[in-house]
Design a protein around this motif. Structure first.
Motif, mmCIF file in Angstrom:
data_model
loop_
_atom_site.group_PDB
_atom_site.id
_atom_site.type_symbol
_atom_site.label_atom_id
_atom_site.label_comp_id
_atom_site.label_asym_id
_atom_site.label_seq_id
_atom_site.Cartn_x
_atom_site.Cartn_y
_atom_site.Cartn_z
ATOM 1 N N UNK A 36 -12.979 34.020 3.424
ATOM 2 C CA UNK A 36 -11.571 34.102 3.000
ATOM 3 C C UNK A 36 -11.329 35.259 2.032
ATOM 4 N N UNK A 37 -12.368 36.061 1.800
ATOM 5 C CA UNK A 37 -12.197 37.257 0.982
ATOM 6 C C UNK A 37 -12.125 37.011 -0.509
ATOM 7 N N UNK A 38 -12.835 35.988 -0.974
ATOM 8 C CA UNK A 38 -12.869 35.684 -2.411
ATOM 9 C C UNK A 38 -14.244 36.064 -2.958
ATOM 10 N N UNK A 39 -14.269 36.817 -4.042
ATOM 11 C CA UNK A 39 -15.542 37.255 -4.620
ATOM 12 C C UNK A 39 -16.296 36.066 -5.207
ATOM 13 N N UNK A 62 -7.990 29.394 -5.242
ATOM 14 C CA UNK A 62 -7.253 29.756 -6.454
ATOM 15 C C UNK A 62 -7.878 30.964 -7.139
ATOM 16 N N UNK A 63 -9.201 31.051 -7.093
ATOM 17 C CA UNK A 63 -9.885 32.197 -7.708
ATOM 18 C C UNK A 63 -9.418 33.503 -7.050
ATOM 19 N N UNK A 64 -9.151 33.455 -5.751
ATOM 20 C CA UNK A 64 -8.694 34.652 -5.044
ATOM 21 C C UNK A 64 -7.183 34.728 -4.899
ATOM 22 N N UNK A 65 -6.472 33.830 -5.636
ATOM 23 C CA UNK A 65 -4.999 33.760 -5.557
ATOM 24 C C UNK A 65 -4.543 33.554 -4.111
ATOM 25 N N UNK A 66 -5.293 32.735 -3.396
ATOM 26 C CA UNK A 66 -4.995 32.483 -1.984
ATOM 27 C C UNK A 66 -4.674 31.008 -1.733
ATOM 28 N N UNK A 67 -4.369 30.266 -2.797
ATOM 29 C CA UNK A 67 -4.156 28.822 -2.648
ATOM 30 C C UNK A 67 -2.959 28.476 -1.764
#
Length: 225
Positions: A36-39, A62-67
């Protein structure tokens, strides 16, 4: 703090207490984060310890602002994919994966007539116990599917006492995560934290590793507390 003589049961977390599947969880979640492209980093890995599968996924997103980028069905598919990745690793487990001292401690508890239950957020706990050869110790286990709230809410440890027909005050909960210790304390049970005492400072008793889990050590800590 409760007196040792009042203790009649023990409620155990699974990961980090009986065995260490956290590395498997981390590997499986890392794959999802990459997808999902989250580090991924150690801080995120630590944040996922002791919480449910969907809560873990939501933290990653949420860490990747993708929630808000995924539908409930898409989230369910991602969680299922993580579980498939995880199960492939779990299926390779053997009794060699039991943490040091745990087999002896469970045998000691059984020999002294203590009741035992499992309070794990993992839906795969029965499979893990089977692979480890410890299922006979945990005929009582909380079904995480029946819970309304995840750790640090006290519901799971409160339920762990209920299925033993004991009051929380008669139980000791054993955890390796801060969220789990908070859950035990909130349930009104005596808490044992396994790991870094600075991280698990809220625990009533701190042991740095599972080899220290013995009835004698627990009794001495309750007496001196």
């Amino acid at each position: 703090m409760v007196e040792f003589a009042a203790i009649k049961g023990f409620v155990f977390d699974l990961d980090g207490v009986i065995t260490d599947t956290s590395v498997f969880h981390s590997q499986a979640w890392h794959q999802i984060a990459d997808k999902v492209g989250v580090s991924w980093d150690d801080q995120l890995a630590d944040a996922l310890k002791g919480i449910s599968r969907m809560d873990s996924l939501n933290l990653i997103l949420a860490r990747g602002h993708r929630e808000n980028d995924f539908t409930p069905d898409q989230k369910a598919a991602l969680a299922a994919e993580k579980n498939t990745n995880y199960l492939a690793l779990v299926n390779q487990m053997t009794p060699a994966n039991i943490l040091p001292g745990i087999t002896d401690f469970l045998a000691e508890l059984q020999a002294h007539g203590y009741a035992m239950s499992l309070a794990s957020a993992s839906k795969n706990a029965p499979l893990v116990l089977s692979k480890l050869g410890l299922g006979h110790y945990f005929t009582k286990a909380v079904d995480p599917a029946t819970l309304t709230h995840g750790k640090p809410d006290p519901e799971i440890f409160r339920r762990g006492a209920e299925i033993l027909n004991l009051s929380p005050a008669e139980c000791i909960g054993v955890e390796d995560a801060a969220a789990g210790v908070q859950s035990i304390n909130g349930a009104g049970e005596t808490s044992i934290g396994i790991g870094d005492p600075t991280v698990l400072a809220a625990a009533d008793i701190n042991f740095t590793d599972t080899t220290q889990l013995t009835l004698a050590n627990i009794q001495s800590q309750l007496v001196t507390a």
